[in-house]
Design a protein around this motif. Structure first.
Motif, PDB file in Angstrom:
ATOM      1  N   CYS A 130      31.891  10.764  -5.978  1.00  0.00           N
ATOM      2  CA  CYS A 130      32.689  10.100  -6.990  1.00  0.00           C
ATOM      3  C   CYS A 130      33.709   8.848  -6.974  1.00  0.00           C
ATOM      4  CB  CYS A 130      33.533  11.133  -7.646  1.00  0.00           C
ATOM      5  SG  CYS A 130      32.638  12.708  -8.285  1.00  0.00           S
ATOM      6  N   THR A 131      33.263   8.287  -5.819  1.00  0.00           N
ATOM      7  CA  THR A 131      33.877   7.048  -5.442  1.00  0.00           C
ATOM      8  C   THR A 131      33.274   5.700  -5.549  1.00  0.00           C
ATOM      9  OG1 THR A 131      34.987   8.200  -3.599  1.00  0.00           O
ATOM     10  CG2 THR A 131      34.803   5.895  -3.297  1.00  0.00           C
ATOM     11  N   ILE A 132      33.779   4.808  -6.272  1.00  0.00           N
ATOM     12  CA  ILE A 132      33.331   3.517  -6.728  1.00  0.00           C
ATOM     13  C   ILE A 132      33.978   2.363  -5.944  1.00  0.00           C
ATOM     14  CG2 ILE A 132      32.952   1.903  -8.486  1.00  0.00           C
ATOM     15  CD1 ILE A 132      33.926   3.945 -10.674  1.00  0.00           C
ATOM     16  N   HIS A 133      33.042   1.648  -5.226  1.00  0.00           N
ATOM     17  CA  HIS A 133      33.631   0.579  -4.000  1.00  0.00           C
ATOM     18  C   HIS A 133      34.415  -0.307  -4.731  1.00  0.00           C
ATOM     19  CE1 HIS A 133      33.550  -2.592  -1.157  1.00  0.00           C
ATOM     20  NE2 HIS A 133      33.353  -1.623  -0.199  1.00  0.00           N
ATOM     21  N   ARG A 134      33.759  -1.013  -5.997  1.00  0.00           N
ATOM     22  CA  ARG A 134      34.481  -1.989  -6.705  1.00  0.00           C
ATOM     23  C   ARG A 134      34.536  -3.301  -5.961  1.00  0.00           C
ATOM     24  NH1 ARG A 134      39.389   0.394 -10.301  1.00  0.00           N
ATOM     25  NH2 ARG A 134      40.216   0.717  -8.284  1.00  0.00           N
ATOM     26  N   ASP A 135      33.888  -3.501  -5.169  1.00  0.00           N
ATOM     27  CA  ASP A 135      34.201  -5.019  -4.256  1.00  0.00           C
ATOM     28  C   ASP A 135      32.887  -5.150  -3.406  1.00  0.00           C
ATOM     29  OD1 ASP A 135      35.380  -7.407  -4.433  1.00  0.00           O
ATOM     30  OD2 ASP A 135      36.620  -6.803  -2.518  1.00  0.00           O
ATOM     31  N   ILE A 136      31.678  -4.941  -3.919  1.00  0.00           N
ATOM     32  CA  ILE A 136      30.601  -5.112  -3.124  1.00  0.00           C
ATOM     33  C   ILE A 136      29.945  -6.789  -3.090  1.00  0.00           C
ATOM     34  CG2 ILE A 136      27.831  -4.674  -3.101  1.00  0.00           C
ATOM     35  CD1 ILE A 136      29.679  -2.260  -2.223  1.00  0.00           C
ATOM     36  N   LYS A 137      30.129  -7.300  -2.161  1.00  0.00           N
ATOM     37  CA  LYS A 137      29.511  -8.721  -1.930  1.00  0.00           C
ATOM     38  C   LYS A 137      29.296  -8.823  -0.497  1.00  0.00           C
ATOM     39  CE  LYS A 137      34.615  -9.654  -1.575  1.00  0.00           C
ATOM     40  NZ  LYS A 137      35.763 -10.159  -2.184  1.00  0.00           N
ATOM     41  N   ALA A 138      28.804  -9.984  -0.273  1.00  0.00           N
ATOM     42  CA  ALA A 138      28.322 -10.295   1.192  1.00  0.00           C
ATOM     43  C   ALA A 138      29.534  -9.988   2.075  1.00  0.00           C
ATOM     44  CB  ALA A 138      27.953 -11.777   1.385  1.00  0.00           C
ATOM     45  N   ALA A 139      30.683 -10.641   1.846  1.00  0.00           N
ATOM     46  CA  ALA A 139      31.825 -10.539   2.810  1.00  0.00           C
ATOM     47  C   ALA A 139      32.175  -9.084   3.214  1.00  0.00           C
ATOM     48  CB  ALA A 139      33.111 -11.392   2.167  1.00  0.00           C
ATOM     49  N   ASN A 140      31.781  -8.174   2.463  1.00  0.00           N
ATOM     50  CA  ASN A 140      32.013  -6.755   2.545  1.00  0.00           C
ATOM     51  C   ASN A 140      30.888  -5.904   3.176  1.00  0.00           C
ATOM     52  OD1 ASN A 140      34.890  -7.196   2.010  1.00  0.00           O
ATOM     53  ND2 ASN A 140      34.714  -6.413   0.000  1.00  0.00           N
ATOM     54  N   ILE A 141      29.730  -6.674   3.654  1.00  0.00           N
ATOM     55  CA  ILE A 141      28.952  -6.136   4.387  1.00  0.00           C
ATOM     56  C   ILE A 141      28.709  -6.524   5.919  1.00  0.00           C
ATOM     57  CG2 ILE A 141      26.413  -5.544   4.400  1.00  0.00           C
ATOM     58  CD1 ILE A 141      26.208  -6.394   1.253  1.00  0.00           C
ATOM     59  N   LEU A 142      29.025  -5.412   6.654  1.00  0.00           N
ATOM     60  CA  LEU A 142      29.123  -5.890   8.213  1.00  0.00           C
ATOM     61  C   LEU A 142      28.062  -5.432   8.912  1.00  0.00           C
ATOM     62  CD1 LEU A 142      33.053  -5.146   8.778  1.00  0.00           C
ATOM     63  CD2 LEU A 142      31.713  -7.298   7.742  1.00  0.00           C
ATOM     64  N   PHE A 143      27.827  -6.125  10.100  1.00  0.00           N
ATOM     65  CA  PHE A 143      26.789  -5.785  10.972  1.00  0.00           C
ATOM     66  C   PHE A 143      27.344  -5.339  12.301  1.00  0.00           C
ATOM     67  CE2 PHE A 143      25.300  -8.894   7.679  1.00  0.00           C
ATOM     68  CZ  PHE A 143      23.952  -8.389   7.439  1.00  0.00           C
ATOM     69  N   SER A 144      26.418  -4.548  13.017  1.00  0.00           N
ATOM     70  CA  SER A 144      27.078  -4.130  14.383  1.00  0.00           C
ATOM     71  C   SER A 144      26.078  -4.909  15.176  1.00  0.00           C
ATOM     72  CB  SER A 144      26.582  -2.766  14.732  1.00  0.00           C
ATOM     73  OG  SER A 144      25.119  -2.449  14.667  1.00  0.00           O
ATOM     74  N   SER A 145      26.270  -4.956  16.516  1.00  0.00           N
ATOM     75  CA  SER A 145      25.650  -6.017  17.339  1.00  0.00           C
ATOM     76  C   SER A 145      24.248  -5.470  17.615  1.00  0.00           C
ATOM     77  CB  SER A 145      26.387  -5.958  18.745  1.00  0.00           C
ATOM     78  OG  SER A 145      26.268  -4.568  19.268  1.00  0.00           O
ATOM     79  N   THR A 146      23.811  -4.430  17.034  1.00  0.00           N
ATOM     80  CA  THR A 146      22.462  -4.053  17.229  1.00  0.00           C
ATOM     81  C   THR A 146      21.759  -4.111  15.689  1.00  0.00           C
ATOM     82  OG1 THR A 146      22.763  -1.923  16.975  1.00  0.00           O
ATOM     83  CG2 THR A 146      22.836  -2.588  18.998  1.00  0.00           C
TER      84      THR A 146
END
Length: 315
Positions: A130-146
């Motif tokens: 029951c949680t809405i993120h409300r700020d999905i965008k490229a800036a809030n998608i992160l990657f690990s080194s793998t």
């Protein structure tokens, strides 16, 4: 992974603070090292003295982070107050953000499929709680080194059991129903993902040529954006499903995970090629490690005016 030990006395001395790597909701984000273990972490610092109005929201973000049990959202290790600063210790993701990767060029369709699938897995978990993120965008998608993909920055997230009405988010990615304030639910995140897919494919979100305030008027009135160009039919259909104007006809994250667009999506390790491309770009241009000032975020104040975070109030 166990949480770093945070003693009661002078906890800040247990961390070596490095360079700034971004700007999240409510505060600045730095790279740091836990001195005792040598673990690299991300440290969000919030000036409590100048954030009195947001203290409740900040506390809610911490509670949400502490309750998360998924590999698809950045991990929370702990928090403490030193002086006038609240330190939130988070997982450090060395690959940077999707926004930083766009500096070295648009993202190929095969990689977009992997990234969107992983984001949907994260959203399916959040929405199931029951949680809405409300700020999905490229800036809030992160990657690990793998190449692992994780959602970040739950500063604008909210937990709801019915329709939400708060005016929160970043204009270009904001769903029409949020702007209209006529009640919205988890489907608002699906719209934002559709906009993010276009952002990854073209380098910018739709309507990026306009001022954010102008965009807030255009989104509810204009036709839904569409992905155009040399992309597969399944990719274009996936985006069009995310961008259904009527949220009741928008598929859920769980439903979208079954879309043909993901049938041939590879493993996250395939994203290493994308990370290597960006690393080569940074070295060639002598650019510093990813550091981002996120697009303007807005909230609706009690006086009925839209206010960008830390900025001028617009009538």
């Amino acid at each position: 992974m166990h949480s770093p030990i945070i003693p009661n006395k002078d906890p800040a001395t247990q961390y070596s603070l490095g360079s700034r790597i971004g700007t999240g909701s409510f505060g600045l984000v730095y790279k740091g090292v836990h001195v005792e273990t040598g673990r690299v972490v991300a440290i969000k610092q919030i000036d409590i003295e100048n954030s009195q109005d947001e203290i409740t929201e900040i506390a809610r973000e911490i509670w949400r982070l502490a309750d998360l049990r998924t590999d698809h959202v950045t991990r929370y290790y702990g928090s403490f107050v030193t002086g006038y600063k609240l330190w939130i210790i988070m997982e450090y993701l060395a690959g940077g953000s999707c926004l930083s990767l766009l500096k070295s060029g648009v993202i190929p369709e095969a990689s977009i499929a992997i990234i969107c699938r992983e984001v949907l897995l994260g959203l399916d978990y959040l929405h199931g709680h029951c949680t809405i993120h409300r700020d999905i965008k490229a800036a809030n998608i992160l990657f690990s080194s793998t190449g692992d993909v994780k959602l970040a920055d739950l500063g604008n997230a909210t937990t709801v059991t019915s329709k939400a009405r708060s005016f929160v988010g970043t204009p270009f990615w904001m769903a029409p129903e949020i702007i209209r304030q006529d009640g919205y639910d988890t489907k608002a995140d699906i719209w934002s993902l559709g906009i993010t897919a276009i952002e990854m494919a073209t380098g910018e979100p739709p309507l990026s040529q306009y001022h954010p305030m102008r965009v807030l008027f255009l989104i509810p009135k204009a036709k839904p954006p569409a992905l155009e160009g040399n992309f597969s039919a399944s990719c274009k259909e996936f985006v069009s499903l995310c961008l259904k104007k009527d949220p009741t006809t928008r598929p859920s994250a769980k439903q979208l995970l079954k879309h043909p667009f993901f049938r041939k999506a590879g493993k996250t390790s395939s994203l290493m090629t994308l990370l290597s491309r960006h690393d080569a770009y940074r070295k060639r241009d002598q650019a510093p490690p990813y550091q981002e000032i996120l697009p303007t975020q807005f909230s609706l104040g009690p006086d009925g005016k839209w206010k960008p975070a830390g900025g001028k109030v617009f009538s």
